[in-house]
Design an enzyme around this catalytic site. Structure first.
Site, short mmCIF file in Angstrom:
data_model
loop_
_atom_site.label_atom_id
_atom_site.label_comp_id
_atom_site.label_asym_id
_atom_site.label_seq_id
_atom_site.Cartn_x
_atom_site.Cartn_y
_atom_site.Cartn_z
N ASP A 298 0.84 -1.32 0.29
CA ASP A 298 0.60 -0.37 0.10
C ASP A 298 1.04 1.62 -0.32
O ASP A 298 0.56 2.12 -0.41
CB ASP A 298 -0.64 -0.23 1.25
CG ASP A 298 -2.35 -1.15 0.95
OD1 ASP A 298 -2.13 -1.43 0.04
OD2 ASP A 298 -3.20 -1.13 2.22
N ARG A 329 -2.54 -0.30 -10.41
CA ARG A 329 -1.68 0.41 -9.74
C ARG A 329 -0.50 0.20 -10.68
O ARG A 329 0.28 1.53 -10.96
CB ARG A 329 -1.42 0.28 -8.99
CG ARG A 329 -2.91 0.82 -7.82
CD ARG A 329 -2.69 0.44 -6.61
NE ARG A 329 -3.57 0.51 -5.18
CZ ARG A 329 -4.09 0.31 -4.25
NH1 ARG A 329 -3.65 -0.11 -3.06
NH2 ARG A 329 -5.68 0.93 -3.37
#
Length: 419
Positions: A298, A329
């Site tokens: 993260d 991502r």
């Protein structure tokens, strides 16, 4: 809607009380639901994911529904799939369009091994799922932990309530985001449930969550180290820093607390003080940077923006889970970092080779967020460099850090709303 973000100086000074940990809050809510003793969760995260989980759990007690929509909340749908598999009644769990493309098959397969009654409503392997809750009779499952640690945590949280306990065997790969599994086990220990974790196996016998005699009937959630990473990023890019974040602990259960070590490479020093941390800035000495983010995926976006802005060639690996998050991502980073004259190469869907090619002045930088809260918050710190960062769809931060923009404004950032 868009936000234009700027800062009148390149200095970071001030003090905020950081938002609570979403990961810790969500685990506490499931333990609270399974526990036979009443206790309250203090400092519960305001994150949309957590509020959704709390609302569904409370609604299911007072006014049960046939269908619950979790929106984009991945943790919520995974934790609830396992929990509702043990609670009598029939429920359908669904979510946003993106959520219906995020895999849930490893968890469902494991629950089926235990005797769970779950079927896919539409596409096999993905939400929505129909769950008929019952007493699970099995006591052993095998699961591939390389897709998401949340599948393992979902099983662990219900394990002590199963009649014969549960043994989870890992097959197919090593666990990703390993500290999140450790967080789960530590939180279970806080409520007097103990497991054995050896090699590729975790065993939890039939036990009861209970409060420790020496403690009050409440569990206090720590502030969020993932959220702290954005303030570390701002500190790394600022010229001078004297900044305090309250609510963080030196003995944190959160894997993202590794930011205290990682950002030393970029001149950010952490001092633990009573009730929080103080950040100060020293000279950046890093000429290149390499790190395996498998335990803390993260914060990879945050670091990718920082190394690009500082002009530090970097190699990131351990990013295999980033392709199945709120967006892909890896591709999102490649697209947006190109606007900073940073070349990004993606290899094997888990490696980023980042080569800054001269950031220079950024008078105006438009950033797409791809419905991803972490894209918005990872790029916003660039405003401390003196230019304007334009964030599209800034409301995405509500997923994990709803007060992010207000916190920025409280320490001098200027945010202009454009409709």
């Amino acid at each position: 809607m868009r936000y234009k973000i700027s800062h009148p100086s390149k200095e970071l000074r001030g003090r905020i009380h950081l938002t609570a940990s979403k990961s810790e809050s969500n685990r506490a809510l499931i333990i609270q639901a399974v526990c036979k003793e009443d206790f309250s969760v203090v400092n519960l995260a305001e994150a949309e994911d957590t509020q959704t989980l709390q609302r569904i759990l409370e609604t299911d007690i007072v006014n049960p529904q046939n269908t619950y929509d979790v929106g984009p909340a991945g943790t919520t749908i995974r934790f609830l799939t396992a929990y509702f598999a043990t609670v009598p009644g029939e429920r359908i769990l669904t979510g946003s369009e993106r959520m219906q493309k995020r895999p849930i098959k490893p968890l469902v397969d494991a629950l089926l091994q235990l005797g769970g009654q779950i079927e896919y409503v539409e596409k096999s392997g993905f939400p929505p799922v129909k769950i008929r809750g019952a007493s699970l009779k099995g006591n052993e499952v095998t699961i591939d932990p390389s897709v998401s640690s949340q599948f393992v945590t979902s099983l662990l949280l219900i394990a002590p309530a199963l009649p014969h306990g549960l043994t989870i065997r890992f097959e197919g790969g090593k666990p990703v985001s390993h500290p999140y599994i450790n967080m789960t086990l530590k939180m279970m220990e806080h409520f007097n449930v103990y497991g054995q974790y050896q090699d590729n196996c975790i065993s939890v016998s039939n036990q009861h969550y209970s409060l420790r005699e020496a403690e009050s009937n409440e569990y206090v959630v720590e502030s969020d180290w993932s959220a702290a990473s954005y303030w570390y990023a701002i500190s790394a890019l600022a010229t001078e820093v004297d900044f305090t974040l309250m609510g963080l602990r030196p003995d944190s259960l959160q894997g993202d607390s590794v930011v205290t070590q990682l950002f030393e490479f970029f001149g950010v020093h952490t001092e633990f003080i009573e009730g929080g941390i103080r950040l100060t800035k020293e000279k950046v000495n890093a000429e290149n940077f390499a790190y395996n983010f498998s335990d803390c995926p993260d914060i990879a976006q945050t670091l990718a923006v920082v190394v690009s802005a500082l002009g530090i060639p970097s190699l990131f690996n351990g990013l295999e889970t980033l392709t199945i998050k709120e967006t892909n991502r890896l591709q999102a980073l490649k697209n947006e970092l190109a606007k900073m004259k940073t070349r990004v190469e993606i290899a094997n869907s888990n490696i980023l080779e980042i080569t800054p090619e001269g950031v220079g002045n950024l008078p105006s930088l438009p950033i797409e967020t791809y419905d991803d809260h972490r894209m918005a918050m990872s790029f916003a710190p660039l405003a401390i460099l003196g230019g304007i960062v334009e964030i599209k769809d800034p409301a995405v931060v509500r997923k994990s850090y709803p007060n992010f923009w207000n916190d920025l404004k409280s320490v001098g950032f200027v945010i202009e709303e454009i409709i």
